[in-house]
Design a protein around this motif. Structure first.
Motif, PDB file in Angstrom:
ATOM      1  N   GLY A 167      26.992  15.539  91.885  1.00 52.78           N
ATOM      2  CA  GLY A 167      26.564  16.247  93.093  1.00 52.78           C
ATOM      3  C   GLY A 167      26.341  15.301  94.261  1.00 52.78           C
ATOM      4  O   GLY A 167      25.961  14.155  94.080  1.00 52.78           O
ATOM      5  N   ARG A 168      26.592  15.819  95.464  1.00 53.37           N
ATOM      6  CA  ARG A 168      26.384  15.040  96.678  1.00 53.37           C
ATOM      7  C   ARG A 168      24.957  15.203  97.185  1.00 53.37           C
ATOM      8  O   ARG A 168      24.473  16.324  97.296  1.00 53.37           O
ATOM      9  CB  ARG A 168      27.343  15.500  97.780  1.00 53.37           C
ATOM     10  CG  ARG A 168      28.773  15.061  97.629  1.00 53.37           C
ATOM     11  CD  ARG A 168      29.008  13.674  98.200  1.00 53.37           C
ATOM     12  NE  ARG A 168      30.348  13.219  97.859  1.00 53.37           N
ATOM     13  CZ  ARG A 168      31.361  13.182  98.734  1.00 53.37           C
ATOM     14  NH1 ARG A 168      31.168  13.523  99.970  1.00 53.37           N
ATOM     15  NH2 ARG A 168      32.557  12.769  98.346  1.00 53.37           N
ATOM     16  N   LEU A 169      24.332  14.091  97.537  1.00 56.45           N
ATOM     17  CA  LEU A 169      23.014  14.170  98.167  1.00 56.45           C
ATOM     18  C   LEU A 169      23.179  14.337  99.672  1.00 56.45           C
ATOM     19  O   LEU A 169      22.530  15.159 100.300  1.00 56.45           O
ATOM     20  CB  LEU A 169      22.214  12.903  97.852  1.00 56.45           C
ATOM     21  CG  LEU A 169      20.786  12.850  98.374  1.00 56.45           C
ATOM     22  CD1 LEU A 169      19.985  14.049  97.913  1.00 56.45           C
ATOM     23  CD2 LEU A 169      20.103  11.561  97.947  1.00 56.45           C
ATOM     24  N   PHE A 170      24.080  13.544 100.262  1.00 53.27           N
ATOM     25  CA  PHE A 170      24.441  13.728 101.673  1.00 53.27           C
ATOM     26  C   PHE A 170      25.792  13.067 101.924  1.00 53.27           C
ATOM     27  O   PHE A 170      26.261  12.288 101.103  1.00 53.27           O
ATOM     28  CB  PHE A 170      23.377  13.154 102.615  1.00 53.27           C
ATOM     29  CG  PHE A 170      23.019  11.724 102.357  1.00 53.27           C
ATOM     30  CD1 PHE A 170      23.811  10.685 102.817  1.00 53.27           C
ATOM     31  CD2 PHE A 170      21.850  11.399 101.658  1.00 53.27           C
ATOM     32  CE1 PHE A 170      23.458   9.359 102.587  1.00 53.27           C
ATOM     33  CE2 PHE A 170      21.507  10.076 101.426  1.00 53.27           C
ATOM     34  CZ  PHE A 170      22.320   9.050 101.889  1.00 53.27           C
ATOM     35  N   ASP A 171      26.398  13.408 103.044  1.00 53.90           N
ATOM     36  CA  ASP A 171      27.705  12.877 103.409  1.00 53.90           C
ATOM     37  C   ASP A 171      27.576  11.945 104.601  1.00 53.90           C
ATOM     38  O   ASP A 171      26.732  12.164 105.471  1.00 53.90           O
ATOM     39  CB  ASP A 171      28.642  14.027 103.782  1.00 53.90           C
ATOM     40  CG  ASP A 171      29.520  14.441 102.630  1.00 53.90           C
ATOM     41  OD1 ASP A 171      30.174  13.549 102.063  1.00 53.90           O
ATOM     42  OD2 ASP A 171      29.524  15.635 102.287  1.00 53.90           O
ATOM     43  N   GLU A 172      28.443  10.948 104.652  1.00 58.04           N
ATOM     44  CA  GLU A 172      28.520  10.113 105.839  1.00 58.04           C
ATOM     45  C   GLU A 172      28.780  11.016 107.035  1.00 58.04           C
ATOM     46  O   GLU A 172      29.637  11.887 106.984  1.00 58.04           O
ATOM     47  CB  GLU A 172      29.661   9.090 105.701  1.00 58.04           C
ATOM     48  CG  GLU A 172      29.771   8.177 106.901  1.00 58.04           C
ATOM     49  CD  GLU A 172      30.890   7.152 106.767  1.00 58.04           C
ATOM     50  OE1 GLU A 172      31.583   7.159 105.736  1.00 58.04           O
ATOM     51  OE2 GLU A 172      31.062   6.350 107.693  1.00 58.04           O
ATOM     52  N   GLY A 173      28.009  10.830 108.088  1.00 63.92           N
ATOM     53  CA  GLY A 173      28.202  11.632 109.285  1.00 63.92           C
ATOM     54  C   GLY A 173      27.257  12.826 109.381  1.00 63.92           C
ATOM     55  O   GLY A 173      27.068  13.371 110.468  1.00 63.92           O
ATOM     56  N   ASP A 174      26.657  13.233 108.250  1.00 60.58           N
ATOM     57  CA  ASP A 174      25.661  14.310 108.301  1.00 60.58           C
ATOM     58  C   ASP A 174      24.467  13.882 109.156  1.00 60.58           C
ATOM     59  O   ASP A 174      24.120  12.707 109.180  1.00 60.58           O
ATOM     60  CB  ASP A 174      25.131  14.608 106.882  1.00 60.58           C
ATOM     61  CG  ASP A 174      26.109  15.433 106.062  1.00 60.58           C
ATOM     62  OD1 ASP A 174      27.134  15.850 106.617  1.00 60.58           O
ATOM     63  OD2 ASP A 174      25.835  15.639 104.869  1.00 60.58           O
ATOM     64  N   PRO A 175      23.846  14.840 109.846  1.00 61.74           N
ATOM     65  CA  PRO A 175      22.605  14.512 110.561  1.00 61.74           C
ATOM     66  C   PRO A 175      21.581  13.936 109.579  1.00 61.74           C
ATOM     67  O   PRO A 175      21.362  14.507 108.512  1.00 61.74           O
ATOM     68  CB  PRO A 175      22.146  15.868 111.096  1.00 61.74           C
ATOM     69  CG  PRO A 175      23.384  16.679 111.194  1.00 61.74           C
ATOM     70  CD  PRO A 175      24.260  16.230 110.066  1.00 61.74           C
ATOM     71  N   ALA A 176      20.994  12.810 109.936  1.00 56.40           N
ATOM     72  CA  ALA A 176      20.104  12.112 109.009  1.00 56.40           C
ATOM     73  C   ALA A 176      18.671  12.601 109.180  1.00 56.40           C
ATOM     74  O   ALA A 176      17.980  12.200 110.107  1.00 56.40           O
ATOM     75  CB  ALA A 176      20.187  10.607 109.238  1.00 56.40           C
ATOM     76  N   ALA A 177      18.252  13.482 108.291  1.00 51.98           N
ATOM     77  CA  ALA A 177      16.919  14.053 108.401  1.00 51.98           C
ATOM     78  C   ALA A 177      15.962  13.457 107.376  1.00 51.98           C
ATOM     79  O   ALA A 177      14.754  13.513 107.543  1.00 51.98           O
ATOM     80  CB  ALA A 177      16.984  15.565 108.216  1.00 51.98           C
ATOM     81  N   HIS A 178      16.496  12.862 106.296  1.00 53.83           N
ATOM     82  CA  HIS A 178      15.635  12.429 105.206  1.00 53.83           C
ATOM     83  C   HIS A 178      15.898  10.996 104.757  1.00 53.83           C
ATOM     84  O   HIS A 178      16.980  10.461 104.941  1.00 53.83           O
ATOM     85  CB  HIS A 178      15.812  13.366 104.002  1.00 53.83           C
ATOM     86  CG  HIS A 178      15.506  14.785 104.306  1.00 53.83           C
ATOM     87  ND1 HIS A 178      16.474  15.753 104.360  1.00 53.83           N
ATOM     88  CD2 HIS A 178      14.332  15.399 104.607  1.00 53.83           C
ATOM     89  CE1 HIS A 178      15.915  16.922 104.664  1.00 53.83           C
ATOM     90  NE2 HIS A 178      14.622  16.733 104.825  1.00 53.83           N
TER      91      HIS A 178
END
Lengths: 260, 260
Positions: free
Chosen positions: A60-71
């Motif tokens: 599973g993906r936790l986040f993607d490069e380029g996603d808004p960084a909220a965490h």
DNA sequence: CGAACGCTTGAATCCAGTCAACCCCCGTGG
DNA sequence: CCACGGGGGTTGACTGGATTCAAGCGTTCG
């Protein structure tokens, strides 16, 4: 609130999202090595206001490069990887992350790499917006982050030497050498590594192809340096030979390398 | 002492070692981009107690990997490079550093890389032991360091992608592309790069050999993408073609990359 | 002036990549 | 229950991009 007698179940049953009470934090695998290690037992409860636990399934993906960084995340169980991907499918894994390692720290609007779980994993999730408050309340948190960040930078430099200047055999040997030290096999008098990643992951971490990784591991097996057990097991038969193949002395400093 | 009319020469002539007064700091090339940028004009004088300026001749070593780490440095003039070297002479340059960039930050006993001047350079030197005091007095200094450190880490990850997954042409083009952005050629409507490093340095930065660097630059010249002027001059003739050769979109983020 | 160094170019070599085949394991569904 | 398909891993033959080795040029410097 600061009393430690609250049963874990109370904290865990608070609602839809899983909120850790004192006990989960105290029993956490990452307790001794993650950011929260700077907070003593009496202050660990304060994290309740900041932290959410999240479970990520294998792959599973936790986040993607380029996603808004909220965490900002801390791995507490399992293993994750950070990587960059190009349009054409080329991938470079920049780090494998285990309990206590951090993910997603940056001061931009967006994540600068993607993160995926190698096996079922659990992470602690902090709101980036909360970090400033946390820094003010507990300056030692920021000390820890700076320290950890400069450690990661040092590891990244080692990895740059590996990627730019080592050949396939040296790359694989160095990788295994760091795995041995990460898992403290030697001090526990063990020889069996259980790698959570595939051959492709190893290739994408070392700047090689799957075929070359496979061939090189075979060569080391035929030479008697290692044994292979199934897809994920590596038996370290001759640690000194492994060290030699990894490149010997310089640019091989497991003591300071936290990320491998 | 806080009067700004003191001539620079007074501050510079204080003795054997060069101690900056207010004026040198205020006029410093790195004033707007280095750590000290977090200190306003009224507080810049406090650095007198912490900082010593040092001049390093072209080719001179600032420190060696493995040396006891006593200082933290900020480049204020000229260009430096950070690198790792193996016994057999293999070298990997991990970064080129310009005015405002930092050197030597780490939380270990020893430097984790070597640093050398590309041309005549000047650095500000802080005692590592003093940093803690500085952090306490000015928390924004630590904020800045953490921010800068995570930026460097992001750049290091980009460089890992380059070293592990790009071919010679993409490496050279990416390198030149970042040089163009670092020097803000485009916004100034200029096309001429003056590189402070040799072909060998470029090779050791990109994980190539001198011959390959030379051949690749020749190919780009024959293709009309760039022109070469002497040993250090590069004329950017077709910036869009350069961008294409560098690999296009992803993993090419000059905005966040401070170190190239 | 000669030596040294940086850079370029050519020819030959080689290490890792590419392409392809095959094996094993495992989950799925007839 | 087994046939099937797919993914991960291994191995072989071939290719090719970068390295290696070598030579030559221009500039600098003692």
């Amino acid at each position: 609130m600061n009393e430690a007698h609250t049963p874990a179940i109370d904290a865990l049953a608070l609602g839809g999202r899983i909120v850790p009470g004192d006990l989960p934090c105290l029993l956490c695998q990452a307790r001794s090595s993650a950011v929260c290690s700077v907070l003593g037992e009496e202050r660990i409860a304060c994290l309740n206001d900041f932290v959410v636990r999240r479970r990520i399934d294998a792959g599973g993906r936790l986040f993607d490069e380029g996603d808004p960084a909220a965490h900002y995340f801390v791995v507490t169980e399992g293993a994750m990887m950070a990587f960059k991907e190009a349009h054409d499918g080329r991938r470079q894994i920049t780090g494998f992350l285990y309990a206590g390692d951090m993910l997603g720290l940056n001061h931009h609007q967006r994540y600068v790499y993607s993160a995926e779980a190698l096996n079922d994993a659990v992470v602690c999730q902090y709101e980036i917006a909360d970090l400033r408050e946390l820094f003010r309340a507990y300056p030692e948190v920021e000390h820890w982050l700076l320290r950890h960040c400069s450690d990661e930078l040092a590891s990244a430099h080692d990895q740059m030497f590996l990627l730019g200047r080592k050949n396939a055999m040296e790359k694989i040997a160095t990788f295994l050498w760091f795995q041995v030290h990460r898992t403290r096999l030697r001090s526990r008098n063990l020889t069996l590594l259980d790698l959570p990643m595939t051959r492709r992951d190893i290739a994408d971490y070392l700047g090689l192809t799957v075929e070359t990784v496979s061939r090189t591991i075979t060569r080391m097996r035929l030479a008697g340096t290692i044994g292979t057990i199934g897809k994920h097991g590596i038996d370290i038969l001759d640690i000194e030979d492994l060290r030699q193949r990894a490149g010997g002395g310089r640019a091989l400093r497991p003591a300071t390398a936290r990320r491998v």
